[in-house]
Design a protein around this motif. Structure first.
Motif, PDB file in Angstrom:
ATOM      1  N   HIS A 402       0.847  -1.187   0.000  1.00  0.00           N
ATOM      2  CA  HIS A 402       0.000   0.000   0.000  1.00  0.00           C
ATOM      3  C   HIS A 402       0.881   1.234   0.000  1.00  0.00           C
ATOM      4  O   HIS A 402       1.875   1.305   0.737  1.00  0.00           O
ATOM      5  N   GLY A 404       0.575   4.083   1.236  1.00  0.00           N
ATOM      6  CA  GLY A 404       0.634   4.860   2.468  1.00  0.00           C
ATOM      7  C   GLY A 404       1.331   4.142   3.605  1.00  0.00           C
ATOM      8  O   GLY A 404       1.360   4.659   4.732  1.00  0.00           O
ATOM      9  N   ASP A 446       3.386   7.603  -0.201  1.00  0.00           N
ATOM     10  CA  ASP A 446       2.516   8.404   0.658  1.00  0.00           C
ATOM     11  C   ASP A 446       2.717   8.115   2.135  1.00  0.00           C
ATOM     12  O   ASP A 446       1.957   8.599   2.981  1.00  0.00           O
ATOM     13  N   SER A 493      -3.469   1.912  -3.457  1.00  0.00           N
ATOM     14  CA  SER A 493      -3.410   3.285  -2.947  1.00  0.00           C
ATOM     15  C   SER A 493      -3.892   3.315  -1.504  1.00  0.00           C
ATOM     16  O   SER A 493      -4.662   2.456  -1.058  1.00  0.00           O
ATOM     17  N   GLY A 494      -3.439   4.323  -0.753  1.00  0.00           N
ATOM     18  CA  GLY A 494      -3.875   4.492   0.628  1.00  0.00           C
ATOM     19  C   GLY A 494      -3.156   3.573   1.596  1.00  0.00           C
ATOM     20  O   GLY A 494      -2.051   3.089   1.329  1.00  0.00           O
ATOM     21  N   LYS A 495      -3.818   3.313   2.735  1.00  0.00           N
ATOM     22  CA  LYS A 495      -3.263   2.473   3.786  1.00  0.00           C
ATOM     23  C   LYS A 495      -3.996   1.142   3.866  1.00  0.00           C
ATOM     24  O   LYS A 495      -5.148   1.027   3.431  1.00  0.00           O
ATOM     25  N   GLY A 498      -6.946   1.651   5.995  1.00  0.00           N
ATOM     26  CA  GLY A 498      -7.769   2.810   5.675  1.00  0.00           C
ATOM     27  C   GLY A 498      -8.618   2.614   4.434  1.00  0.00           C
ATOM     28  O   GLY A 498      -8.698   1.528   3.849  1.00  0.00           O
ATOM     29  N   SER A 499      -9.251   3.707   4.008  1.00  0.00           N
ATOM     30  CA  SER A 499     -10.100   3.672   2.817  1.00  0.00           C
ATOM     31  C   SER A 499      -9.249   3.830   1.563  1.00  0.00           C
ATOM     32  O   SER A 499      -8.092   4.253   1.622  1.00  0.00           O
ATOM     33  N   ASP A 500      -9.848   3.504   0.430  1.00  0.00           N
ATOM     34  CA  ASP A 500      -9.152   3.577  -0.851  1.00  0.00           C
ATOM     35  C   ASP A 500      -9.494   4.899  -1.523  1.00  0.00           C
ATOM     36  O   ASP A 500     -10.625   5.098  -1.987  1.00  0.00           O
ATOM     37  N   PRO A 501      -8.544   5.848  -1.623  1.00  0.00           N
ATOM     38  CA  PRO A 501      -8.863   7.165  -2.206  1.00  0.00           C
ATOM     39  C   PRO A 501      -9.070   7.137  -3.711  1.00  0.00           C
ATOM     40  O   PRO A 501      -9.658   8.058  -4.264  1.00  0.00           O
ATOM     41  N   TYR A 502      -8.595   6.108  -4.397  1.00  0.00           N
ATOM     42  CA  TYR A 502      -8.689   6.070  -5.858  1.00  0.00           C
ATOM     43  C   TYR A 502      -9.872   5.246  -6.364  1.00  0.00           C
ATOM     44  O   TYR A 502     -10.127   5.192  -7.559  1.00  0.00           O
TER      45      TYR A 502
END
Length: 821
Positions: A402, A404, A446, A493-495, A498-502
């Motif tokens: 990931h 992040g 990130d 993407s992201g952590k 966490g949530s997926d920003p893409y």
């Protein structure tokens, strides 16, 4: 009689004295009213709402002065009698804000668009800042037909700016008045107008939908002007029809932001709305609204601006002349293959390596022995690193990263060495080495600095074998690292928690990278048409449906297509991070650019090919590997250092070998020359803002740094022209200049992933650069090497680019000096 007597004693004629003595009753005079046909040709309205939207070619268009026309993602200028408002949306980009501020300030200072009584520009935004006046905000909404409780509609998707630009530009229409007809100017039909089309002897009609202009050159015949006015009036009264276009410029605001409800919007009408503008403009008297439509309209305000400077009196010997790089040496191919050396052993790409060792005997003969290293992987273990703890991942999650987060990967391997016999034949014996171990600390692009530091410390803690430790940065993975996962590496993407920003409505898009199946990696990108690349393959996944689309660009190489399909097949192993339900079958479908399904484009938010540079209709060959050089004079000599792709190969083309980080992570201001075979790009960085520059204005930089920068630019431009000449002969150079943060789409699409940098764009915009500006290297070099300037121009600040402030007298022509006898 009295007048005759007076005339003898004064210098006035009798007739003049009689006129002065006469009395007239002006109440009996009936003034003739202006005809409606002449009044309607004024280049402004009482209330005008200008919509400023875009990123690379910002569009300033007249829209309906209504509350529903305003959305939170754009910038607006409202012009009313004695008032100029600049409304800034919360989610507008820095380019829209900057351009909107400049347009509003010009209208107020130059009394343009009929605004003559505004004492200042009233800037409004959604956030209440210092000096906020609620009465100004209430009046702004009242002028748009609302009240003080009115609010802007929600902003649209980030892709909306570039889609708006391209779709709106396609609707531009330009006519030339020839005899008694309006003849379309095909060269500028559906494109951005350029100033060279404004011939002083011609009359042109520009139709932008909500604005229709009759432009008259200063030497155009008077009778032709009357004809043009009549023809424009007829065109105006015929209404409009944009059925063949993607949008209608008169109703486009109904498709922006939260206004986009999916219902059909009318693209044709027999009449134009009353807020639209039919105007007549004359050469050198054009309004700001008219000039904003042009790609290259000169902006003299940036030249005559005078700024104070504390170090104005400082003198420094800044005269320098850097020689361009040797283009012949730059054109020589770099045939080195990637190699990693651990504990004295060469590992090549992670599977084998041939080491040539030259031996010189006492006899006058030289021969070469070959050592063959075979690398065998025993095990791979992976840990997910948090700030204060780490977790070992299961085998099914090996290779799932990931952006992040940070990870530690332990690689246990064995190196087997074989050589040659004395007779030169391959040896039948091999030496199996000891068990070895290496630790890789992978850091996402990130990941926070704290997490990166924690990963480095925990790598030391996990290293029980005391093996070598290698730091790996996302995007710069060595083939040895990629080989550990045998083509199953995926960077989300992201952590992890966490949530997926893409992600977009359950869909995720990945671009395929790597030059061999075992080195392949899928990197998640924004689920949008802007992420498509015509020389690559991408994988679109909907986990809940088990749907996998493998999309191949029109110019994708055969080996890239095979690698993408192999990576998609790896997803059938159902890694936990992909979230495939166990009861759903995974179906893989191949698609080619130009023959996509409706479901594919629906997942990306629509069939928007304007968001990327499609090569579908290009006939040239695209089997080349781009090359890039970092240009600079840090050592005192202007040198070119080639930027090498970490997973390069000399056997097959690498379509996207470089990352945006290669440009932006360099020490600034920087210069990079990118050779894309069909054209050259010279990328120019930015002046970093340091604390000691308290005024925060980059234009105030003086002294040797600024002169060195201009000398480096000149040397870089000459290097680019020399490079093109040696490679392409006498053909006209296709070499262009771009500025950091303001790169055109044709440049950003040479990289696999690109993110807009508004912070850098703001710095270069404040320094006088324009978004999406495409400058010719040839023309800019001629400007920088100009030898003489008028005295008035040398007295202005800032000085013209390329002028040495310590040698101003050398730029004066001898004719500028006064001769004394």
């Amino acid at each position: 009689m009295s007048i005759l007597i007076v005339s003898k004693n004064c210098n006035f004629a009798v007739e003049a004295l009689a006129g002065l003595a006469s009395k007239e009753d002006f109440t009996a005079v009936a003034l003739k009213k202006a005809s409606p046909s002449s009044a309607i040709m004024l280049p402004y309205k009482d209330v005008m709402l200008l919509h400023v939207k875009g990123r690379r070619h910002v569009q300033t268009r007249l829209v309906e002065p209504s509350v529903t026309s305003v959305n939170r993602g754009d910038s607006y200028v409202l012009v009313a009698p004695g008032q100029v408002y600049h409304w800034v949306g919360k989610y507008s980009n820095v380019i829209e804000r900057s351009r909107g501020a400049e347009v509003a300030l010009h209208i107020q200072q130059k009394k343009d668009l009929g605004c003559s009584g505004a004492s200042s520009v009233i800037t409004l935004g959604e956030e209440k800042t210092a000096g906020f006046n609620s009465s100004h905000s209430a009046n702004f909404w009242r002028l748009l037909g609302g009240d003080e409780s009115s609010k802007a509609v929600e902003a649209g998707h980030p892709d909306e700016d570039e889609l708006y630009e391209s779709c709106l530009i396609d609707t531009n229409m330009v006519f030339e008045v020839v005899n008694d007809e309006l003849v379309p100017v095909e060269e500028y039909w559906g494109t951005i107008p350029k100033i060279k089309m404004l011939d002083p002897s011609k009359i042109l009609v520009f139709d932008y939908g909500s604005e229709l202009y009759v432009w008259s050159g200063k030497t155009a015949p008077l009778d032709q002007r009357r004809v043009a006015k009549r023809l424009a009036q007829e065109l105006w009264e015929d209404g409009y029809d944009y059925s063949d276009c993607d949008v209608c410029p008169l109703s486009v605001t109904e498709l922006l932001g939260a206004n986009r409800t999916g219902s059909a919007v009318s693209k044709q009408s027999s009449t134009r709305p009353p807020w639209a503008l039919l105007a007549k403009v004359t050469q050198h008297m054009e309004t700001i609204l008219f000039r904003e439509k042009f790609l290259d309209w000169p902006d003299f305000t940036r030249v005559i601006r005078i700024k104070g400077c504390d170090d104005e009196d400082k003198q420094t010997d800044a005269s320098m002349d850097l020689k361009p790089c040797d283009a012949k040496l730059m054109l020589e191919p770099n045939l080195t293959e990637p190699d990693m050396e651990l504990e004295g052993n060469h590992l090549g790409r992670g599977t084998k390596y041939f080491d040539e060792e030259v031996s010189i005997l006492l006899v006058p003969s030289v021969f070469t022995t070959h050592r063959h290293y075979e690398i065998t992987t025993q095990s791979v273990t992976m840990w997910h690193i948090l700030e204060f703890e780490y977790t070992q991942l299961p085998q099914i999650s090996l290779g799932q990263f990931h952006s992040g987060d940070s990870y530690v990967v332990r690689w246990r391997y064995v190196v087997t060495v074989t050589g040659r016999e004395l007779n030169g034949q391959p040896s039948r014996h091999s030496a199996v080495g000891r068990d070895r171990c290496a630790y890789f600390c992978w850091q996402g692009s990130d990941a926070s600095l704290n997490e990166q530091g924690a990963a480095a410390l925990l790598t030391v803690e996990l290293d029980e074998e005391l093996g070598p430790q290698v730091r790996v940065v996302q995007g710069a993975e060595h083939p040895v690292f990629l080989h550990l996962f045998q083509g199953s590496m995926v960077i989300h993407s992201g952590k992890r928690e966490g949530s997926d920003p893409y992600q977009r409505k359950g869909w995720r898009l990945y671009i395929c990278q790597g030059n061999e199946k075992e080195e392949a990696a899928l990197v998640q990108v924004q689920c949008s048409g802007r992420s498509l690349r015509s020389r690559s393959s991408l994988v679109l996944v909907n986990s809940s449906r088990g749907t996998v689309f493998v999309w191949h660009g029109a110019k994708t190489c055969a080996h890239t297509k095979k690698i993408a399909m192999s990576s998609a097949e790896q997803l059938k192993k159902r890694p936990i991070e992909m979230e495939f339900p166990s009861e759903v079958d995974i179906v893989i479908t191949e698609l080619n650019e130009g023959s996509e399904s409706k479901d594919f484009f629906k997942a990306l938010g629509g069939n928007n090919r304007h968001l990327y540079v499609s090569l579908r209709h290009e006939r040239g060959s695209y089997t080349h590997t781009p090359r890039m050089f970092h240009l600079g004079s840090l050592s005192g000599t202007f040198l070119a250092t080639e930027v090498l792709c970490p997973h390069r190969t000399t056997e097959i083309p690498v379509p996207y070998p470089f990352l945006q980080a290669d440009l932006y992570s360099a020490s600034q201001p920087a210069l990079f020359l990118l050779d894309n075979h069909h054209e050259l790009w010279l990328w120019q960085g930015w002046w970093p803002v340091h604390n000691e520059e308290s005024d925060g204005d980059n234009k105030n930089l003086r002294g040797s740094r600024a002169v060195l920068w201009q000398a480096e630019r000149r040397a870089a431009m000459q290097t680019a022209l020399d490079y093109w000449g040696l490679k392409h002969g006498n053909s006209r150079p296709r070499a262009y200049l771009v500025w950091a943060g303001l790169e055109p789409l044709a440049f950003t699409n040479l990289f696999p992933i690109w993110s807009d940098r508004d912070d850098i764009a703001e710095l270069n915009i404040s320094d006088g650069k324009k978004p999406g500006e495409l400058l010719s290297v040839e023309a800019e070099l001629a400007r920088l090497t100009r030898s003489t300037y008028p005295a008035a121009q040398l007295l202005q600040r800032p000085l013209p680019d390329g002028v040495d402030p310590t040698r101003l007298e050398f730029y004066l022509d001898p004719n500028h000096f006064q001769h004394q006898d």
